[in-house]
Design a protein around this motif. Structure first.
Motif, PDB file in Angstrom:
ATOM      1  N   ALA A 401     -24.620  76.437  88.614  1.00 34.64           N
ATOM      2  CA  ALA A 401     -24.290  77.786  89.074  1.00 34.64           C
ATOM      3  C   ALA A 401     -25.184  78.141  90.252  1.00 34.64           C
ATOM      4  CB  ALA A 401     -24.473  78.805  87.950  1.00 34.64           C
ATOM      5  N   LEU A 402     -24.744  79.120  91.027  1.00 28.94           N
ATOM      6  CA  LEU A 402     -25.490  79.622  92.182  1.00 28.94           C
ATOM      7  C   LEU A 402     -25.533  81.137  92.111  1.00 28.94           C
ATOM      8  CD1 LEU A 402     -26.712  79.289  95.136  1.00 28.94           C
ATOM      9  CD2 LEU A 402     -24.348  79.531  95.939  1.00 28.94           C
ATOM     10  N   LEU A 403     -26.712  81.707  92.303  1.00 29.18           N
ATOM     11  CA  LEU A 403     -26.874  83.154  92.400  1.00 29.18           C
ATOM     12  C   LEU A 403     -27.352  83.496  93.804  1.00 29.18           C
ATOM     13  CD1 LEU A 403     -26.718  82.927  89.288  1.00 29.18           C
ATOM     14  CD2 LEU A 403     -28.554  84.636  89.157  1.00 29.18           C
ATOM     15  N   ILE A 404     -26.737  84.509  94.404  1.00 24.77           N
ATOM     16  CA  ILE A 404     -27.190  84.987  95.715  1.00 24.77           C
ATOM     17  C   ILE A 404     -27.605  86.453  95.583  1.00 24.77           C
ATOM     18  CG2 ILE A 404     -26.625  85.371  98.132  1.00 24.77           C
ATOM     19  CD1 ILE A 404     -24.714  83.090  98.059  1.00 24.77           C
ATOM     20  N   PRO A 405     -28.915  86.732  95.567  1.00 19.18           N
ATOM     21  CA  PRO A 405     -29.375  88.126  95.582  1.00 19.18           C
ATOM     22  C   PRO A 405     -28.995  88.771  96.914  1.00 19.18           C
ATOM     23  CG  PRO A 405     -31.157  86.580  95.032  1.00 19.18           C
ATOM     24  CD  PRO A 405     -30.042  85.775  95.578  1.00 19.18           C
ATOM     25  N   HIS A 406     -28.647  90.057  96.871  1.00 20.02           N
ATOM     26  CA  HIS A 406     -28.241  90.732  98.099  1.00 20.02           C
ATOM     27  C   HIS A 406     -28.447  92.236  97.988  1.00 20.02           C
ATOM     28  CE1 HIS A 406     -24.589  90.766  95.558  1.00 20.02           C
ATOM     29  NE2 HIS A 406     -24.333  91.935  96.138  1.00 20.02           N
ATOM     30  N   VAL A 407     -28.261  92.894  99.113  1.00 21.39           N
ATOM     31  CA  VAL A 407     -28.357  94.351  99.183  1.00 21.39           C
ATOM     32  C   VAL A 407     -26.942  94.897  99.292  1.00 21.39           C
ATOM     33  CG1 VAL A 407     -29.280  96.332 100.423  1.00 21.39           C
ATOM     34  CG2 VAL A 407     -30.588  94.190 100.325  1.00 21.39           C
ATOM     35  N   GLY A 408     -26.467  95.528  98.234  1.00 23.17           N
ATOM     36  CA  GLY A 408     -25.146  96.138  98.248  1.00 23.17           C
ATOM     37  C   GLY A 408     -25.274  97.613  97.940  1.00 23.17           C
ATOM     38  N   GLY A 409     -24.387  98.102  97.066  1.00 21.55           N
ATOM     39  CA  GLY A 409     -24.596  99.457  96.571  1.00 21.55           C
ATOM     40  C   GLY A 409     -25.920  99.550  95.835  1.00 21.55           C
ATOM     41  N   ARG A 410     -26.231  98.491  95.090  1.00 24.36           N
ATOM     42  CA  ARG A 410     -27.547  98.342  94.461  1.00 24.36           C
ATOM     43  C   ARG A 410     -28.257  97.190  95.173  1.00 24.36           C
ATOM     44  NH1 ARG A 410     -23.341  99.366  91.389  1.00 24.36           N
ATOM     45  NH2 ARG A 410     -22.674  97.303  92.057  1.00 24.36           N
ATOM     46  N   TYR A 411     -29.518  97.365  95.526  1.00 22.38           N
ATOM     47  CA  TYR A 411     -30.223  96.252  96.162  1.00 22.38           C
ATOM     48  C   TYR A 411     -30.887  95.388  95.101  1.00 22.38           C
ATOM     49  CZ  TYR A 411     -34.504  99.135  95.796  1.00 22.38           C
ATOM     50  OH  TYR A 411     -35.548  99.905  95.353  1.00 22.38           O
ATOM     51  N   ALA A 412     -30.857  94.072  95.331  1.00 22.78           N
ATOM     52  CA  ALA A 412     -31.445  93.131  94.384  1.00 22.78           C
ATOM     53  C   ALA A 412     -32.952  93.341  94.310  1.00 22.78           C
ATOM     54  CB  ALA A 412     -31.131  91.701  94.783  1.00 22.78           C
ATOM     55  N   ASN A 413     -33.471  93.213  93.106  1.00 26.43           N
ATOM     56  CA  ASN A 413     -34.901  93.372  92.851  1.00 26.43           C
ATOM     57  C   ASN A 413     -35.541  91.985  92.865  1.00 26.43           C
ATOM     58  OD1 ASN A 413     -37.455  93.844  91.741  1.00 26.43           O
ATOM     59  ND2 ASN A 413     -36.701  95.513  90.455  1.00 26.43           N
ATOM     60  N   LEU A 414     -36.355  91.726  93.876  1.00 23.51           N
ATOM     61  CA  LEU A 414     -36.954  90.408  94.047  1.00 23.51           C
ATOM     62  C   LEU A 414     -38.230  90.209  93.220  1.00 23.51           C
ATOM     63  CD1 LEU A 414     -36.363  89.847  97.875  1.00 23.51           C
ATOM     64  CD2 LEU A 414     -35.062  88.937  95.947  1.00 23.51           C
ATOM     65  N   THR A 415     -38.473  91.108  92.292  1.00 23.30           N
ATOM     66  CA  THR A 415     -39.574  90.884  91.354  1.00 23.30           C
ATOM     67  C   THR A 415     -39.342  89.597  90.568  1.00 23.30           C
ATOM     68  OG1 THR A 415     -39.963  93.258  91.138  1.00 23.30           O
ATOM     69  CG2 THR A 415     -40.797  91.850  89.363  1.00 23.30           C
ATOM     70  N   TRP A 416     -38.053  89.313  90.316  1.00 27.45           N
ATOM     71  CA  TRP A 416     -37.693  88.135  89.530  1.00 27.45           C
ATOM     72  C   TRP A 416     -36.959  87.131  90.417  1.00 27.45           C
ATOM     73  CZ3 TRP A 416     -36.507  93.185  87.993  1.00 27.45           C
ATOM     74  CH2 TRP A 416     -37.359  93.715  87.005  1.00 27.45           C
ATOM     75  N   HIS A 417     -37.158  85.861  90.110  1.00 29.75           N
ATOM     76  CA  HIS A 417     -36.545  84.810  90.933  1.00 29.75           C
ATOM     77  C   HIS A 417     -36.455  83.529  90.114  1.00 29.75           C
ATOM     78  CE1 HIS A 417     -35.603  82.244  94.323  1.00 29.75           C
ATOM     79  NE2 HIS A 417     -36.715  81.539  94.160  1.00 29.75           N
ATOM     80  N   ASP A 418     -35.284  82.890  90.179  1.00 31.73           N
ATOM     81  CA  ASP A 418     -35.111  81.576  89.568  1.00 31.73           C
ATOM     82  C   ASP A 418     -34.815  80.585  90.690  1.00 31.73           C
ATOM     83  OD1 ASP A 418     -33.936  79.217  88.405  1.00 31.73           O
ATOM     84  OD2 ASP A 418     -33.655  80.353  86.556  1.00 31.73           O
ATOM     85  N   PRO A 419     -35.766  79.711  91.036  1.00 25.54           N
ATOM     86  CA  PRO A 419     -35.589  78.817  92.184  1.00 25.54           C
ATOM     87  C   PRO A 419     -34.464  77.814  92.006  1.00 25.54           C
ATOM     88  CG  PRO A 419     -37.551  78.221  90.936  1.00 25.54           C
ATOM     89  CD  PRO A 419     -37.069  79.510  90.376  1.00 25.54           C
ATOM     90  N   ASN A 420     -34.090  77.517  90.774  1.00 26.35           N
ATOM     91  CA  ASN A 420     -32.996  76.571  90.545  1.00 26.35           C
ATOM     92  C   ASN A 420     -31.631  77.205  90.788  1.00 26.35           C
ATOM     93  OD1 ASN A 420     -34.680  74.370  89.688  1.00 26.35           O
ATOM     94  ND2 ASN A 420     -34.972  75.447  87.746  1.00 26.35           N
ATOM     95  N   LEU A 421     -31.526  78.491  90.521  1.00 31.69           N
ATOM     96  CA  LEU A 421     -30.257  79.197  90.688  1.00 31.69           C
ATOM     97  C   LEU A 421     -30.144  79.898  92.038  1.00 31.69           C
ATOM     98  CD1 LEU A 421     -30.014  80.833  87.144  1.00 31.69           C
ATOM     99  CD2 LEU A 421     -28.606  78.950  88.005  1.00 31.69           C
ATOM    100  N   GLU A 422     -31.279  80.366  92.565  1.00 28.66           N
ATOM    101  CA  GLU A 422     -31.265  81.209  93.773  1.00 28.66           C
ATOM    102  C   GLU A 422     -31.867  80.436  94.946  1.00 28.66           C
ATOM    103  OE1 GLU A 422     -31.790  85.401  91.314  1.00 28.66           O
ATOM    104  OE2 GLU A 422     -33.550  84.413  92.135  1.00 28.66           O
ATOM    105  N   THR A 423     -31.028  79.699  95.650  1.00 31.19           N
ATOM    106  CA  THR A 423     -31.511  78.905  96.780  1.00 31.19           C
ATOM    107  C   THR A 423     -31.311  79.614  98.118  1.00 31.19           C
ATOM    108  OG1 THR A 423     -29.390  77.743  96.975  1.00 31.19           O
ATOM    109  CG2 THR A 423     -31.071  76.750  95.558  1.00 31.19           C
ATOM    110  N   VAL A 424     -30.542  80.698  98.124  1.00 32.15           N
ATOM    111  CA  VAL A 424     -30.323  81.464  99.357  1.00 32.15           C
ATOM    112  C   VAL A 424     -30.313  82.947  99.024  1.00 32.15           C
ATOM    113  CG1 VAL A 424     -29.025  79.648 100.565  1.00 32.15           C
ATOM    114  CG2 VAL A 424     -27.797  81.292  99.134  1.00 32.15           C
ATOM    115  N   VAL A 425     -30.561  83.773 100.050  1.00 31.75           N
ATOM    116  CA  VAL A 425     -30.397  85.224  99.947  1.00 31.75           C
ATOM    117  C   VAL A 425     -29.468  85.678 101.065  1.00 31.75           C
ATOM    118  CG1 VAL A 425     -32.646  85.598  98.886  1.00 31.75           C
ATOM    119  CG2 VAL A 425     -32.431  85.723 101.375  1.00 31.75           C
TER     120      VAL A 425
END
Length: 729
Positions: A401-425
C-alpha cells in the motif's frame, strides 16, 4: 433530521409538495442570469413555524446569494402566494454534506395551504443587480435539492426537485499537449482542445486550427473541429524523424487563438525509465465531487490526456456499493500501455488524529479502513475503522500500500510517519501551494519524494481549473520516471521517489546527484555534483538547488531583468487549515510619469485579474492560497517616482530607485504571506542545463532537491536525492 420513508415520488409530491425551476434549460457554465425556483405546497401545506431548504452541493461555486442589497451582484429574493411572512438566509452549513450550500426560508405569521407557492429568485434584477453567476464547471444534472419541514418539527422531507445540465461556454483559448519523450520513428501523440473562459472543454467548438508540426510527421497542416470531437482531438501515430526538441504550435486565426505544446524530447534510445504524467488525487459525485467516477477516469484519460490517475473519495462517504464502483471503474479503465488507473481512497481523519492521507493499492483490490462512518448508515463493519493514523499504519503493516500525506480540507499531521507506507508527500493541489508542508517533512528527517495533484472536485482531473469557490489555484500534476506505462512500473517509480510535481505545466526535468537519479539514496566520500536539465513550457526564471530547506545555489546567479517592467507579486496563505484563502483585491498608483501597460501575472481563474487600468493606477481582484499572483507594469516614469500598493492585507510605498537595487520583499504575516517588488525577470531560455558541485561533503544525511520557477509563475519540485557520507555507514 431527514425523514426516511417508503413513499413513492408521486406520494411525496402529493403530500409534501414539489419544486420546479424557470428557465428550465441548460445553464452555460459561469453565465450571469436569473433563475426562479418555485416550491408548490402539498396536502400538508406548511405550518406557521415551518421551514423549507433549497440546497446545492458545496463543491459548487454558484455565486452565493445575498438578500441585503438589491443593486449588488447575486441579489436574491423570496415571495409567496400565501398569507405568510418569509425570512430567507444563505449559509454554507445549513444542510447535510455534500449539500451544505443552502437557502433556508422560515415561514411565520400564518400558514400555507395546498397549492400555495414559495418562489426563490436567484439573481433578482428588479433593484439593479446584474444577476447571479452560475456554477463555472460542467455537470450532467445540477440539482437544487428542496426539502420541507412542513410542521415545524425539524424533520425534513426531500421533495421532487429541479435539475438542469451545466454545459461549456464559448471558446476562449486553445490548449496543445503531448507526451514528453520519444525516439526516432516511434509513434507518439499530440492533443489539441478548446477551453471556455472557465477551463471547460468547449463542446461546441467548430474552429479551424492550423498546425505547425515543428518537423514532426503525422500531423495535418489544418484541422477543422466537428460536432463529434466536442472540442477535443488527439492525433495518434505522430513520429519524430530525428533526435531533438520539438514544440508544436497551433493557431485559430478566426478567433485569434494560439498555443504551444509542451516540449517533446526525441532521444536516440530509451533509457531505463521514461517520463509519464498523471493526477493521483481527486474525487467524484459519489462522495463530494462532480459527475460519476466513470466520467472522472474518462476525463483524465480522454480530455486531460493523463497517463495515470487515482480516485480518492472521502472515506466517511464511501459505502460498500460506492467502494465496489470505484474499484470496478479503476480496474475496467486501467489498460497497460495506454492508461493506468489506481484503486484507492482518502483516509479523512481530522488533523489531530492524523489529517488527510490518500491510500493507494497496486492491484485490483485492497482493504477499506475508514476514519469514521459518519455519513454511512450501514455500521456493520464499523470495527474495521481506523480512527487514528497510527491505527491505519498498523492495519496496513506488511501490505502493499501507499499513503500520501497532503494538505486538503484537513492538513496532514506530520507528527506521525511510516517510512514504509509514506514515500512521498503532496506539495500542491487546487487547495493551494504548500511548500511549508514539504519543508516540515524534511526538517523532521523523513525521506520522502514530492508529488503534486489536483484534488479535483469538479470532474476535471488532470486539467483542474479552480473556478470561483474555495479552491485557490490550478491543480498540479506529477511526472514519474518509470520503465513502462503499467500499474507495476508507475507504482515502483512512486515508491522509489522517482517523481516530481508541477503546478500543472508539463515541465520536463532531469536531475542527478552524484550520478544518481531523483529519489535515490547516495553514499559517497566526495562532495556531490548536482546536474540539472530543464525543458520548460515558458522561459525559465531561475532554478534553486536546496540542501534540506536551505538554498545552496541559484541558477543563474544573477537574474537578468527588464529595466522598465516592474513585477509586484503577492503570495501566501492565512493559516494552515481549511479557510486559508487570502483576498488581495487592491490598487497600485504612481505619482510621476505613467503606466504604459499593465498585465496580469499568474492569476488562476476568470474571477481574478486586472479590473481597471489607467496612466496612473491599476486595480485587481485576487486570492492566494500559498501561490503567487501579481501584476506586471511597463512604466514610463522617472527614477524618483513612487509606487503605492494598497490591499486589505498590506499597504506599501516604494520609489523606483529602491526597486532598481534588487527585489524588495515585504512580509505580510500568515503562512509565507509576502509582497515582492522587483524588476521583471527576462528569463534565461526555455531549455537549460548546468551543474553545481558542493564545496564539501556534510556529515549525516542530507536531501538535495531542485525547485524550478518559470516567468509565467509555473513551478516544479523535484524529489530529493538523500546523500550520506559513506564513512559514517
Amino acid at each position: 433530521m431527514i425523514e426516511k420513508h417508503d413513499l413513492t415520488e408521486e406520494q411525496i409530491r402529493r403530500y409534501y409538495g414539489w419544486a420546479e425551476i424557470d428557465p428550465d434549460r441548460a445553464v452555460i457554465a459561469g453565465e450571469t442570469g436569473t433563475w426562479r425556483i418555485v416550491y408548490h405546497a402539498g396536502k400538508y401545506g406548511i405550518d406557521d413555524g415551518g421551514v423549507i431548504k433549497i440546497a446545492w452541493r458545496d463543491v459548487s461555486d454558484w455565486q452565493r446569494p445575498q438578500f441585503d442589497d438589491p443593486a449588488a451582484p447575486a441579489y436574491a429574493s423570496v415571495s409567496t402566494t400565501g398569507p405568510t411572512t418569509l425570512k430567507a438566509v444563505f449559509d454554507r452549513q445549513r444542510y447535510i454534506r455534500p449539500w451544505r450550500y443552502c437557502v433556508t426560508i422560515d415561514v411565520f405569521d400564518d400558514s400555507l395551504s395546498e397549492g400555495d407557492t414559495i418562489t426563490l429568485i436567484l439573481g433578482d434584477t428588479s433593484g439593479g443587480s446584474p444577476g447571479s453567476r452560475a456554477q463555472t464547471f460542467c455537470k450532467d444534472a445540477f440539482e437544487f435539492r428542496v426539502s420541507v419541514d412542513w410542521c415545524g418539527t425539524w424533520v425534513y422531507t426531500e421533495v421532487p426537485s429541479p435539475k438542469v445540465p451545466i454545459i461549456s461556454g464559448a471558446p476562449n483559448k486553445l490548449i496543445a499537449l503531448g507526451s514528453s519523450e520519444t525516439t526516432p520513428g516511434e509513434t507518439t501523440w499530440i492533443g489539441v482542445k478548446a477551453e471556455d473562459v472557465w477551463g471547460n472543454p468547449c463542446a461546441e467548438y467548430r474552429g479551424t486550427v492550423k498546425i505547425d508540426a515543428d518537423g514532426l510527421n503525422g500531423l495535418p497542416e489544418t484541422f477543422v473541429f466537428q460536432p463529434e470531437h466536442r472540442g477535443v482531438m488527439r492525433f495518434e501515430n505522430v513520429t519524430a524523424p530525428t533526435t531533438g526538441i520539438y514544440r508544436v504550435r497551433i493557431q485559430d486565426e478566426n478567433n485569434g487563438f494560439e498555443a504551444e505544446c509542451n516540449p517533446l524530447i526525441c532521444i536516440e534510445t530509451r533509457k531505463d525509465a521514461q517520463p509519464f504524467w498523471g493526477d493521483l488525487h481527486g474525487q467524484s459525485e459519489e462522495t463530494v465531487g462532480t459527475n460519476p467516477v466513470s466520467s472522472y477516469f474518462r476525463f483524465a484519460r480522454e480530455k486531460a490526456w493523463m497517463d495515470f490517475a487515482g480516485h480518492q473519495g472521502n472515506d466517511f462517504q464511501i459505502t460498500e456499493a460506492i467502494w465496489n464502483e470505484i474499484k470496478h471503474q479503476a480496474n475496467t479503465q486501467n489498460t497497460a500501455g495506454k492508461f493506468v488507473a489506481f484503486v484507492g481512497w482518502e483516509w479523512s481523519g481530522n488533523t489531530p488524529s492524523g489529517g488527510d492521507h490518500n491510500v493507494y493499492y497496486p492491484g485490483d483490490d485492497g482493504p477499506l479502513h475508514r476514519s469514521s462512518h459518519v455519513l454511512i448508515e450501514d455500521k456493520s463493519d464499523i470495527e474495521t475503522d481506523c480512527q487514528h493514523i497510527t491505527d491505519l499504519y498498523r492495519a496496513l503493516k506488511g501490505k502493499d500500500a501507499l499513503l500520501i500525506p497532503h494538505v486538503g480540507g484537513r492538513y496532514a499531521n506530520l507528527t506521525w510517519h511510516d517510512p514504509n507506507l509514506e514515500t512521498v508527500v503532496e506539495v500542491l493541489s487546487e487547495w493551494g501551494e504548500f511548500e511549508w508542508f514539504l519543508k516540515e517533512a524534511l526538517e523532521k528527517g523523513y525521506r520522502v519524494g514530492f508529488t503534486c495533484g489536483s484534488d479535483d472536485h469538479k470532474g476535471r482531473p488532470g486539467a483542474a481549473h479552480p473556478g470561483s469557490g474555495a479552491f485557490g489555484i490550478y491543480g498540479g500534476i506529477t511526472c514519474v520516471y518509470a520503465k513502462e506505462l503499467t500499474r507495476e512500473s508507475i507504482w515502483e517509480a512512486i515508491k522509489t521517489r522517482r517523481c516530481y510535481g508541477t503546478s500543472g505545466q508539463r515541465i520536463l526535468i532531469d536531475v542527478t546527484v552524484g550520478g544518481q537519479p531523483m529519489g535515490s539514496d547516495l553514499a559517497t566520500n566526495t562532495p556531490p555534483e548536482i546536474a540539472v536539465t530543464v525543458w520548460g513550457t515558458a522561459p525559465i526564471e531561475k532554478v534553486d538547488i536546496l540542501r534540506g530547506t536551505e538554498i545552496i545555489y541559484t541558477h543563474p546567479q544573477t537574474i537578468p531583468r527588464h529595466k522598465t517592467d516592474i513585477r509586484i507579486a503577492w503570495s501566501g496563505q492565512r493559516i494552515r487549515a481549511r479557510n486559508r484563502l487570502v483576498r488581495w483585491d487592491g490598487e497600485v498608483t504612481i505619482d510621476k510619469g505613467r503606466i504604459a501597460d499593465a498585465r496580469g501575472f499568474a492569476f488562476d481563474s476568470a474571477s481574478e485579474g486586472i479590473q481597471s487600468a489607467s496612466d496612473q493606477s491599476v486595480t485587481w481582484t485576487s486570492v492566494t492560497t500559498g501561490d503567487a499572483d501579481g501584476i506586471i507594469l511597463t512604466l514610463d516614469a522617472p527614477p524618483d517616482a513612487t509606487i503605492k500598493f494598497g490591499t486589505p492585507v498590506l499597504s506599501q510605498a516604494l520609489k523606483l530607485t529602491e526597486i532598481a537595487k534588487g527585489p524588495v520583499v515585504i512580509d505580510a504575516g500568515g503562512i509565507d504571506m509576502k509582497v515582492v517588488f522587483e524588476q521583471m525577470p527576462t528569463g534565461i531560455g526555455r531549455d537549460i542545463a548546468f551543474t553545481h558541485t558542493e564545496n564539501q561533503l556534510y556529515p549525516s544525511c542530507h536531501p538535495y532537491w531542485v525547485r524550478v520557477t518559470q516567468i509565467d509563475g509555473g513551478k516544479a519540485w523535484v524529489s530529493p536525492v538523500y546523500v550520506k557520507c559513506e564513512k559514517e555507514i
